[in-house]
Scaffold this active site. Structure first.
Site, PDB file in Angstrom:
ATOM      1  N   MET A 107     -14.917  10.318  17.965  1.00 45.57           N
ATOM      2  CA  MET A 107     -15.405   8.987  18.375  1.00 45.57           C
ATOM      3  C   MET A 107     -16.930   8.899  18.278  1.00 45.57           C
ATOM      4  SD  MET A 107     -13.080   7.816  21.596  1.00 45.57           S
ATOM      5  CE  MET A 107     -11.511   7.003  21.331  1.00 45.57           C
ATOM      6  N   GLY A 108     -17.467   7.772  18.749  1.00 44.94           N
ATOM      7  CA  GLY A 108     -18.928   7.616  18.762  1.00 44.94           C
ATOM      8  C   GLY A 108     -19.437   6.274  18.271  1.00 44.94           C
ATOM      9  N   SER A 139     -20.957  -3.702  29.337  1.00 45.62           N
ATOM     10  CA  SER A 139     -20.959  -3.974  30.786  1.00 45.62           C
ATOM     11  C   SER A 139     -22.379  -4.207  31.301  1.00 45.62           C
ATOM     12  CB  SER A 139     -20.359  -2.799  31.556  1.00 45.62           C
ATOM     13  OG  SER A 139     -19.138  -2.439  30.997  1.00 45.62           O
ATOM     14  N   ASP A 165     -20.344   7.995  23.937  1.00 47.21           N
ATOM     15  CA  ASP A 165     -21.014   7.863  22.634  1.00 47.21           C
ATOM     16  C   ASP A 165     -22.497   8.234  22.683  1.00 47.21           C
ATOM     17  OD1 ASP A 165     -18.576   6.767  21.833  1.00 47.21           O
ATOM     18  OD2 ASP A 165     -19.234   4.717  22.245  1.00 47.21           O
ATOM     19  N   GLY A 179     -12.940  -7.834  30.411  1.00 47.08           N
ATOM     20  CA  GLY A 179     -13.117  -8.527  31.684  1.00 47.08           C
ATOM     21  C   GLY A 179     -14.477  -9.166  31.856  1.00 47.08           C
ATOM     22  N   ASP A 196     -23.052  -0.413  26.969  1.00 48.94           N
ATOM     23  CA  ASP A 196     -23.899  -1.562  26.620  1.00 48.94           C
ATOM     24  C   ASP A 196     -23.245  -2.908  26.929  1.00 48.94           C
ATOM     25  OD1 ASP A 196     -22.108  -1.244  24.587  1.00 48.94           O
ATOM     26  OD2 ASP A 196     -23.536  -1.670  22.979  1.00 48.94           O
ATOM     27  N   ARG A 212      -5.547  18.442   5.509  1.00 50.94           N
ATOM     28  CA  ARG A 212      -4.899  17.758   6.636  1.00 50.94           C
ATOM     29  C   ARG A 212      -5.970  17.057   7.460  1.00 50.94           C
ATOM     30  NH1 ARG A 212      -1.309  19.198   3.961  1.00 50.94           N
ATOM     31  NH2 ARG A 212       0.593  20.335   4.527  1.00 50.94           N
TER      32      ARG A 212
HETATM   33  O1  F6P Z   1     -17.317   3.530  23.527  1.00 48.14           O
HETATM   34  C1  F6P Z   1     -16.420   4.541  23.841  1.00 48.14           C
HETATM   35  C2  F6P Z   1     -15.285   4.583  22.851  1.00 48.14           C
HETATM   36  O2  F6P Z   1     -14.448   5.668  23.219  1.00 48.14           O
HETATM   37  C3  F6P Z   1     -15.699   4.664  21.393  1.00 48.14           C
HETATM   38  O3  F6P Z   1     -16.115   5.958  21.025  1.00 48.14           O
HETATM   39  C4  F6P Z   1     -14.450   4.181  20.703  1.00 48.14           C
HETATM   40  O4  F6P Z   1     -14.742   3.602  19.447  1.00 48.14           O
HETATM   41  C5  F6P Z   1     -13.945   3.116  21.649  1.00 48.14           C
HETATM   42  O5  F6P Z   1     -14.506   3.397  22.922  1.00 48.14           O
HETATM   43  C6  F6P Z   1     -12.447   3.069  21.761  1.00 48.14           C
HETATM   44  O6  F6P Z   1     -12.123   2.010  22.593  1.00 48.14           O
HETATM   45  P1  F6P Z   1     -10.668   1.732  23.172  1.00 48.14           P
HETATM   46  O7  F6P Z   1     -10.559   2.434  24.477  1.00 48.14           O
HETATM   47  O8  F6P Z   1     -10.642   0.256  23.313  1.00 48.14           O
HETATM   48  O9  F6P Z   1      -9.669   2.254  22.187  1.00 48.14           O
END
Ligand code: F6P
Length: 371
Positions: free
Chosen positions: A183-184, A118, A141, A75, A116, A282
């Site tokens: 994530m991160g 937004s 993150d 957006g 970052d 796994r």
């Molecule tokens: O920046 C937060 C985050 O959750 C990241 O850790 C991840 O790579 C990304 O957003 C995932 O984004 P989306 O919600 O578009 O799948």
């Protein structure tokens, strides 16, 4: 009566509602009115999507996950995908429409809660259009350089740690290697914090290019010591020596491409371990579980403090700034500085040292003599 508007943009994070609560309460205590813009800037583009927020409206939201205003990472009013009459999608700059509505509604401040991306848009509005903006740093993150911590991070780490705790018993029962992708983006904060706390054997981070041999050596060492299972935490942005990351669809892309959707490295690493270490392996992806649920006490408190501090900045007229945590205090940093650089885990920090000293492999092959 003074009026402010608040928006939440980018990926959601636990604690967004606590920020909204604090902003509404702190503003009402000054006799100001608060409006919420739905889905980032949608409410500022279309006033039907603006909602009046009162103490009554927000009374139970602090412990809830998500955002009552909704959010989007598509957006950006400076480059908005808009459908034309022929049904084609075109990218348009609709920022003037946002400014017109902002002025028409009589807002004197916009509190933009976001990561970052937004915050970059918020700064652009301040710089190019003269919008009085205050940023509030949000992201699981924790990769914003100008604040010691962002809210949402502690909750994500707690979720990941709890998952690791649960995996130990099943890994041990089956003598398996369990690979957990967290994530991160290009920062290893979630992986490192949860990996250390959750008893991982191996943690792979974007900051340290990994070698499969380093990982397999650690698994072999475990076996020698009678431990026939292992827990491997992999940050989604972890990369091998060839400096590529794995993206959704298993494409390999060069690092530093912020727009790519990361994902898949966990399964890739699991495959290699299966082949090279010969272990039953796994993998699982924790994914958006890390963004969901109720914020931890730490995140709630931080989010509430950020929200109240943002209202204080609005009162002082300190615009084009972001609230930040510095030590135990709330400070204000210019938005231009806040978006300058993303924060990765420093290689020589205490957490990296702790990990190595308690026997965790970080995917590299330390020089002989080095722990
Ligand atoms: O920046 C937060 C985050 O959750 C990241 O850790 C991840 O790579 C990304 O957003 C995932 O984004 P989306 O919600 O578009 O799948």
């Amino acid at each position: 009566m003074k009026r402010i508007v608040i928006s939440t943009g980018g990926g959601d994070a636990p604690g967004l509602n606590a920020v909204i609560y604090a902003v509404v309460r702190a503003a009402e205590s000054r006799d100001w009115e608060v409006y919420g813009s739905k889905s980032g800037y949608r409410g500022l583009l279309d006033p039907d999507e603006l909602v009046r927020l009162t103490a009554e409206e927000v009374k139970d939201i602090t412990p809830t996950g998500g955002t009552i205003l909704g959010s989007t990472n598509k957006g950006n009013p400076f480059a908005m995908p808009v459908e034309n009459l022929a049904g084609e999608i075109q990218i348009r700059d609709v920022s003037d429409r946002v400014m017109k509505n902002f002025e028409r509604m009589g807002f004197f401040c916009h509190i933009a809660v976001g990561g970052d991306g937004s915050l970059e848009i918020a700064h652009r509005f301040a710089e190019k259009k003269g919008m009085p903006v205050i940023g509030v740093p949000k992201t699981i993150d924790n990769d914003l350089e100008a604040t010691q911590l962002t809210f949402g991070f502690d909750t994500a780490v707690s979720t990941a740690t709890e998952a690791l705790d649960k995996l130990h018993s099943t890994a041990k029962s089956h003598d398996r290697v369990m690979v957990v992708e967290v994530m991160g983006r290009e920062a290893g904060w979630i992986a490192l914090n949860s990996g250390i706390s959750g008893g991982a054997d191996i943690i792979l981070l974007p900051e340290i290019p990994f070698e499969i041999k380093g990982i397999c050596d650690k698994i072999a060492e475990n076996e020698l010591h009678g431990k026939h299972y292992a827990i491997v935490v992999v940050a989604e942005g972890a990369k091998g020596k060839d400096n590529t990351v794995i993206c959704k669809g298993n494409d390999k892309k060069e690092v530093g491409r912020h727009e790519v959707l990361l994902g898949g490295i966990g399964e890739w690493v699991a495959d290699k371990i299966r082949t090279c270490a010969g272990k039953d392996t796994r993998s699982l992806v924790l994914g958006h579980l890390q963004r969901g649920g109720s914020p931890t006490t730490f995140d709630r408190l931080l989010a509430l403090r950020f929200g109240a501090a943002a209202v204080r900045l609005a009162e002082e007229g300190t615009f084009d700034h972001m609230v930040a945590l510095e030590g135990t205090s709330m400070t204000a940093v210019p938005l231009a500085r806040a978006i300058e650089k993303r924060k990765q885990v420093p290689l020589d920090c205490d957490k990296m040292k702790t990990a190595r000293e308690i026997g965790i492999c970080l995917g590299d092959i330390p020089e002989s003599g080095e722990k």
